[in-house]
Structure formats: structure tokens, C-alpha cells
Enzyme design. Structure first.
Site, PDB file in Angstrom:
ATOM      1  N   LYS A   1      50.788  75.716  58.110  1.00 31.05           N
ATOM      2  CA  LYS A   1      49.752  75.515  59.019  1.00 31.05           C
ATOM      3  C   LYS A   1      50.959  75.612  60.803  1.00 31.05           C
ATOM      4  CE  LYS A   1      47.487  71.550  57.456  1.00 31.05           C
ATOM      5  NZ  LYS A   1      47.359  70.240  57.529  1.00 31.05           N
TER       6      LYS A   1
ATOM      7  N   TYR B   1      37.731  73.170  56.749  1.00 28.38           N
ATOM      8  CA  TYR B   1      37.836  71.487  56.933  1.00 28.38           C
ATOM      9  C   TYR B   1      36.706  70.680  56.732  1.00 28.38           C
ATOM     10  CZ  TYR B   1      43.008  71.709  56.343  1.00 28.38           C
ATOM     11  OH  TYR B   1      44.388  71.362  56.063  1.00 28.38           O
TER      12      TYR B   1
ATOM     13  N   ASN C   1      50.974  68.479  59.597  1.00 28.98           N
ATOM     14  CA  ASN C   1      52.153  68.177  58.643  1.00 28.98           C
ATOM     15  C   ASN C   1      52.367  69.267  57.598  1.00 28.98           C
ATOM     16  OD1 ASN C   1      49.635  68.540  57.340  1.00 28.98           O
ATOM     17  ND2 ASN C   1      49.283  66.597  56.980  1.00 28.98           N
TER      18      ASN C   1
ATOM     19  N   HIS D   1      49.127  73.033  53.624  1.00 28.82           N
ATOM     20  CA  HIS D   1      47.748  72.355  53.404  1.00 28.82           C
ATOM     21  C   HIS D   1      47.714  72.787  51.735  1.00 28.82           C
ATOM     22  CE1 HIS D   1      43.566  71.819  52.181  1.00 28.82           C
ATOM     23  NE2 HIS D   1      43.665  72.646  51.427  1.00 28.82           N
TER      24      HIS D   1
ATOM     25  N   GLU E   1      38.573  77.531  48.174  1.00 33.79           N
ATOM     26  CA  GLU E   1      38.850  77.895  49.496  1.00 33.79           C
ATOM     27  C   GLU E   1      40.096  79.375  48.892  1.00 33.79           C
ATOM     28  OE1 GLU E   1      40.405  73.060  50.235  1.00 33.79           O
ATOM     29  OE2 GLU E   1      41.735  74.421  49.251  1.00 33.79           O
TER      30      GLU E   1
END
Ligand code: ATP
Ligand code: MG
Length: 140
Positions: free
Chosen positions: A11, A51, A114, A117, A128
């Protein structure tokens, strides 16, 4: 356990701090082979589609904004029981709850920022992977 493929993202908080190599080292040490990888920069709309399952959650707008705030590295990981193994190496969503040695424990800044993913099941992994990679890009 069968050989599986899972989808992974490094990320924006992590690419910004040049942690791609350190995170890849942890994935590879866990037996996950990076069989496809590219660095891209999503628009907020593209992040929103990815998302979409979280559309009704209070953090959805913040999450899409964050995922479009800088480059990300999208990856396909392959290995024995890859989906669960990757979730294990990632650690809990909230870094304060993540186990020692996990990516999120070591690198994540907050529950939102964080660092990584990972797909949460076989069906989501397929969807995905197909959102970001063509068959020709999955080089094995
Ligand atoms: P990911 O889907 O990114 O692998 P996850 O499966 O551990 O993470 P989810 O519940 O699917 O967690 O949440 C998706 C992402 O939304 C989280 O990784 C985090 O970036 C963000 N997020 C989750 N909960 C919160 C929260 N309470 N506040 C802010 N952001 C959040
Ligand atoms: Mg999730």
C-alpha cells in the site's frame, strides 16, 4: 494443502517509505513466490471499485483516498496454502493486534495505513487477480 494463488498489494504508506524490498523478503521467506508484480498509481475511482465490498463502512471514503494517495505494488503470490499463509504473514488488520514478526506489526502505521492487502478467500483472489493482471502477465 494445494498450491494456490493469492493477490497482494503493497500500500501507499509502504511504497512511500521504500519498504517494497523488505516486505517482499518477508513474503519470500514464508515460501510465497512473487509470480507477477507491477507498480501502479490508482485513481480514487479505481480504488473504490476494488474496495466496493466496504462501500457501506464509515472508513470507505478515507480508504479510497489513501489507496489513491501514492503508488502501490500489486502482486500475485503463489505457494502451498498461499491465501491463508499470506494472511498470516501480513498480521492482523490493526497493527496493535498483529503478532510479532508479521508485516503489519513491523511496518504498519495504523489500522488504515497498514502497509499490505491480501485476498481473504479463493473467490476474492480470482476476482482481484483478474482486476489487475491479464493472463499473459502471470509468468509463473
Ligand atoms: P485488506 O482487505 O486490505 O487486506 P483486511 O482484510 O485485514 O485488509 P478489511 O476489514 O478487509 O481488513 O479492511 C480493508 C482495509 O480497510 C484495511 O486493510 C484498512 O486499510 C482499512 N480499514 C479497516 N478498518 C478500518 C478502520 N476502522 N479505520 C480505517 N481504515 C480501516
Ligand atoms: Mg480484506
Amino acid at each position: 494443502m494445494a498450491i494456490q494463488r493469492t493477490f497482494s498489494i503493497i500500500k501507499p504508506d509502504a511504497t512511500k517509505r521504500s519498504l517494497t524490498g523488505a516486505i517482499n523478503a518477508k513474503l519470500e521467506a514464508a515460501g510465497l513466490r512473487i509470480i507477477a508484480q507491477k507498480r501502479i498509481h490508482l485513481t480514487k475511482a479505481q480504488a473504490g471499485v476494488f474496495y466496493e465490498v466496504h462501500k457501506e463502512r464509515p472508513f470507505y471514503d478515507e480508504l479510497c483516498e489513501f489507496m489513491a494517495s501514492g503508488p502501490i505494488v500489486v502482486q500475485v503470490l503463489e505457494g502451498e496454502d498461499a491465501i491463508a499463509k499470506n494472511r498470516e504473514v501480513m498480521g492482523a488488520t490493526n497493527p496493535e493486534e498483529a503478532a510479532e514478526g508479521t508485516i503489519r506489526k513491523e511496518f504498519a502505521l495504523s489500522i488504515g495505513e497498514n502497509s499490505v492487502h491480501g485476498s481473504d478467500g479463493e473467490d476474492t483472489a480470482k476476482v482481484e487477480i483478474a482486476y489487475f493482471f491479464s493472463g499473459l502477465e502471470l509468468v509463473g
